[in-house]
Design a protein around this motif. Structure first.
Motif, PDB file in Angstrom:
ATOM      1  N   PRO A 201       9.380  -9.288  10.962  1.00  0.00           N
ATOM      2  CA  PRO A 201       7.939  -8.816  10.547  1.00  0.00           C
ATOM      3  C   PRO A 201       6.978  -8.776  11.302  1.00  0.00           C
ATOM      4  N   LEU A 202       6.508  -7.467  11.707  1.00  0.00           N
ATOM      5  CA  LEU A 202       5.403  -7.324  12.926  1.00  0.00           C
ATOM      6  C   LEU A 202       4.265  -6.920  12.537  1.00  0.00           C
ATOM      7  N   TYR A 203       4.433  -6.259  11.212  1.00  0.00           N
ATOM      8  CA  TYR A 203       2.981  -5.558  10.693  1.00  0.00           C
ATOM      9  C   TYR A 203       2.593  -6.524   9.061  1.00  0.00           C
ATOM     10  N   HIS A 204       1.221  -6.404   9.214  1.00  0.00           N
ATOM     11  CA  HIS A 204       0.812  -7.334   8.084  1.00  0.00           C
ATOM     12  C   HIS A 204      -0.027  -6.439   7.138  1.00  0.00           C
ATOM     13  N   TYR A 205       0.420  -5.886   5.955  1.00  0.00           N
ATOM     14  CA  TYR A 205       0.204  -4.830   5.077  1.00  0.00           C
ATOM     15  C   TYR A 205      -0.676  -5.684   4.076  1.00  0.00           C
ATOM     16  N   VAL A 206      -1.968  -5.567   3.771  1.00  0.00           N
ATOM     17  CA  VAL A 206      -2.943  -6.289   3.299  1.00  0.00           C
ATOM     18  C   VAL A 206      -3.458  -5.500   2.125  1.00  0.00           C
ATOM     19  N   ASN A 207      -3.086  -5.999   0.907  1.00  0.00           N
ATOM     20  CA  ASN A 207      -3.556  -5.369  -0.246  1.00  0.00           C
ATOM     21  C   ASN A 207      -4.910  -5.855  -0.506  1.00  0.00           C
ATOM     22  N   HIS A 208      -5.728  -5.091  -0.153  1.00  0.00           N
ATOM     23  CA  HIS A 208      -7.234  -5.115  -0.537  1.00  0.00           C
ATOM     24  C   HIS A 208      -7.696  -4.393  -1.815  1.00  0.00           C
ATOM     25  N   PRO A 209      -8.453  -4.927  -2.785  1.00  0.00           N
ATOM     26  CA  PRO A 209      -8.985  -4.366  -3.994  1.00  0.00           C
ATOM     27  C   PRO A 209      -9.617  -3.371  -3.582  1.00  0.00           C
ATOM     28  N   GLY A 210      -9.598  -1.927  -4.145  1.00  0.00           N
ATOM     29  CA  GLY A 210     -10.344  -0.752  -3.752  1.00  0.00           C
ATOM     30  C   GLY A 210     -10.065   0.014  -2.401  1.00  0.00           C
ATOM     31  N   SER A 211      -8.929  -0.403  -1.603  1.00  0.00           N
ATOM     32  CA  SER A 211      -8.673   0.189  -0.273  1.00  0.00           C
ATOM     33  C   SER A 211      -8.117   1.841  -0.542  1.00  0.00           C
ATOM     34  N   GLN A 212      -8.694   2.544   0.314  1.00  0.00           N
ATOM     35  CA  GLN A 212      -8.136   3.957   0.366  1.00  0.00           C
ATOM     36  C   GLN A 212      -6.842   4.164   0.561  1.00  0.00           C
ATOM     37  N   SER A 213      -6.296   3.289   1.396  1.00  0.00           N
ATOM     38  CA  SER A 213      -4.917   3.507   1.980  1.00  0.00           C
ATOM     39  C   SER A 213      -3.877   2.769   0.765  1.00  0.00           C
ATOM     40  N   LYS A 214      -4.231   1.811   0.006  1.00  0.00           N
ATOM     41  CA  LYS A 214      -3.673   0.942  -1.029  1.00  0.00           C
ATOM     42  C   LYS A 214      -3.830   1.526  -2.241  1.00  0.00           C
ATOM     43  N   ASN A 215      -4.625   2.069  -2.509  1.00  0.00           N
ATOM     44  CA  ASN A 215      -5.096   2.697  -3.994  1.00  0.00           C
ATOM     45  C   ASN A 215      -5.351   4.175  -3.885  1.00  0.00           C
ATOM     46  N   PRO A 216      -4.389   4.952  -3.694  1.00  0.00           N
ATOM     47  CA  PRO A 216      -4.940   6.325  -3.550  1.00  0.00           C
ATOM     48  C   PRO A 216      -4.910   7.107  -4.975  1.00  0.00           C
ATOM     49  N   ASN A 217      -5.778   8.206  -5.114  1.00  0.00           N
ATOM     50  CA  ASN A 217      -5.681   8.826  -6.512  1.00  0.00           C
ATOM     51  C   ASN A 217      -4.692  10.099  -6.153  1.00  0.00           C
ATOM     52  N   GLY A 218      -4.317  10.343  -7.441  1.00  0.00           N
ATOM     53  CA  GLY A 218      -3.330  11.723  -7.444  1.00  0.00           C
ATOM     54  C   GLY A 218      -2.216  11.171  -8.142  1.00  0.00           C
ATOM     55  N   THR A 219      -1.201  12.125  -8.250  1.00  0.00           N
ATOM     56  CA  THR A 219       0.105  11.894  -8.687  1.00  0.00           C
ATOM     57  C   THR A 219       1.181  12.581  -7.750  1.00  0.00           C
ATOM     58  N   TRP A 220       2.218  12.064  -8.083  1.00  0.00           N
ATOM     59  CA  TRP A 220       3.671  12.210  -6.978  1.00  0.00           C
ATOM     60  C   TRP A 220       4.095  13.648  -7.349  1.00  0.00           C
ATOM     61  N   GLU A 221       3.972  14.247  -8.512  1.00  0.00           N
ATOM     62  CA  GLU A 221       4.336  15.656  -8.814  1.00  0.00           C
ATOM     63  C   GLU A 221       4.083  16.810  -7.691  1.00  0.00           C
ATOM     64  N   VAL A 222       2.811  16.713  -7.199  1.00  0.00           N
ATOM     65  CA  VAL A 222       2.349  17.472  -6.054  1.00  0.00           C
ATOM     66  C   VAL A 222       3.333  17.165  -4.739  1.00  0.00           C
ATOM     67  N   THR A 223       3.573  15.899  -4.607  1.00  0.00           N
ATOM     68  CA  THR A 223       4.328  15.789  -3.239  1.00  0.00           C
ATOM     69  C   THR A 223       5.563  16.115  -3.406  1.00  0.00           C
ATOM     70  N   LEU A 224       6.457  15.987  -4.660  1.00  0.00           N
ATOM     71  CA  LEU A 224       7.599  16.500  -5.167  1.00  0.00           C
ATOM     72  C   LEU A 224       7.754  17.926  -4.749  1.00  0.00           C
ATOM     73  N   LYS A 225       6.707  18.660  -5.282  1.00  0.00           N
ATOM     74  CA  LYS A 225       6.666  20.166  -5.408  1.00  0.00           C
ATOM     75  C   LYS A 225       6.526  20.576  -4.013  1.00  0.00           C
ATOM     76  N   LYS A 226       5.851  19.959  -3.145  1.00  0.00           N
ATOM     77  CA  LYS A 226       5.828  20.382  -1.589  1.00  0.00           C
ATOM     78  C   LYS A 226       7.061  19.954  -1.000  1.00  0.00           C
ATOM     79  N   MET A 227       7.635  18.914  -1.459  1.00  0.00           N
ATOM     80  CA  MET A 227       8.670  18.662  -0.448  1.00  0.00           C
ATOM     81  C   MET A 227      10.003  19.656  -0.910  1.00  0.00           C
ATOM     82  N   GLU A 228      10.013  20.137  -2.438  1.00  0.00           N
ATOM     83  CA  GLU A 228      10.990  21.194  -2.635  1.00  0.00           C
ATOM     84  C   GLU A 228      10.698  22.610  -1.838  1.00  0.00           C
ATOM     85  N   GLU A 229       9.350  22.799  -1.922  1.00  0.00           N
ATOM     86  CA  GLU A 229       9.095  24.020  -0.962  1.00  0.00           C
ATOM     87  C   GLU A 229       9.500  23.944   0.535  1.00  0.00           C
ATOM     88  N   HIS A 230       9.498  22.670   0.865  1.00  0.00           N
ATOM     89  CA  HIS A 230       9.689  22.640   2.295  1.00  0.00           C
ATOM     90  C   HIS A 230      10.909  22.706   2.678  1.00  0.00           C
TER      91      HIS A 230
END
Length: 320
Positions: A201-230
């Motif tokens: 383990p070389l990377y420390h992934y810190v769960n900060h309240p309110g973090s942009q990278s740990k608490n994104p907005n949105g849903t995975w349906e968009v990602t699924l659709k884009k993956m299918e299109e890709h």
């Protein structure tokens, strides 16, 4: 081997110094940091300027707020190193990360190198040990399938990559707030000459309240659709259909958890049955259960035996 460290920064003044210090303290010295401030409203950019003034290996930029994906792309455009390391501004790394990375590359010449990750809270308490090396014996296709569903965590910080590979395949992040690195990670692993693991383990992934990278907005349906299109655009849909079906089922579970939180048991049951019918009509039996986490595999077995009500009740009881 020169290492380029990509750091997107947004309102990170509380923990940015710890992140940057963990790079400065590396035992391996041939590196550069490309840190791009994504329109922070705090003193993040001033802190970056402070480090750049002391060490010429820090290359810093600032721009309007566009999200982490496009911010990483801006940094990738400026990178000059042989290998790319991704680091979030609210995380930190062990001091021998770059040394072990360079050693592993010199031994294997691999274009993708995975590392183990510790998830921890702001007090340093370990919440989860992400042992990426648990997947080291999988063949490439199964590794990609596990990565697509998230069973094998797929965030960019969990791996380092050859810049030659990134530029050869013209890989960049999307502008989405969720899953912005899905296609990037997929193509990175699909096209690498080899993928190897550092079992530490070389990377420390810190769960900060309110973090942009740990608490994104949105849903995975968009990602699924884009993956299918890709996959369709690349002409590889049939090759990865089982992986996409597995990903689609995981996205369906995430949808259920959101829907159950806001609707009655009866409404949730009816809506979930409709979603299952859509899933079965589209993917039939293409799903590969060993691409999913244990919990998802259990839900899939219940759904196969038409025990939908049990799944819905469980979703209602989960606090998420």
């Amino acid at each position: 081997m020169k290492i380029s460290v990509i750091i997107p920064v947004y309102n990170a003044e509380k923990y940015l110094r710890k992140c940057l210090d963990s790079v400065c303290n590396q035992t391996y010295m041939d590196w550069e940091v490309i840190a791009v401030d994504d329109g922070s409203l705090d003193n993040s950019y001033e802190i970056l300027q402070e480090y750049a003034a002391k060490d010429s290996r820090f290359i810093i930029e600032t721009k309007k707020n566009e999200g982490p994906g496009l911010t990483r792309n801006r940094a990738l455009d400026e990178a000059t190193g042989d290998y790319i390391v991704f680091l979030d501004s609210d995380d930190y790394i062990d001091k021998n990360y770059f040394e072990l990375l360079a050693r592993k590359y010199n031994e294997t010449k691999a274009e993708v190198i995975f590392i183990d990750v510790l998830q921890e809270d702001i007090n340093g308490k370990i919440l989860r040990y992400e042992k990426m090396s648990n997947f080291k014996d999988l063949n490439r296709k199964d590794m990609i399938g596990c990565q697509m569903t998230g069973y094998m965590p797929w965030g960019g910080v969990r791996k380092a990559a050859s810049r030659d590979l990134v530029e050869r395949e013209q890989l960049r992040y999307s502008e989405d707030t969720v899953g912005e690195e899905a296609i990037f990670s997929f193509e990175l692993l699909r096209n690498a000459n080899n993928a190897v693991f550092i079992e530490k383990p070389l990377y420390h992934y810190v769960n900060h309240p309110g973090s942009q990278s740990k608490n994104p907005n949105g849903t995975w349906e968009v990602t699924l659709k884009k993956m299918e299109e890709h996959l369709k655009a690349k002409g590889i849909m049939e090759e990865y259909r089982d992986a996409l079906a597995s990903f689609a089922f995981v996205v369906l579970i995430l949808w259920l958890l959101r829907f159950a939180k806001q609707n009655s048991l009866l409404e949730t049951r009816m809506a979930f049955k409709g979603k299952i019918a859509e899933f079965k009509n589209k993917f039939r039996n293409d799903l590969k259960s060993n691409y999913m986490r244990k919990e998802a595999r259990i839900i899939y077995r219940l759904v196969k035996h038409d025990l939908v009500l049990i799944v819905v009740i469980a979703a209602k009881l989960i606090k998420r």
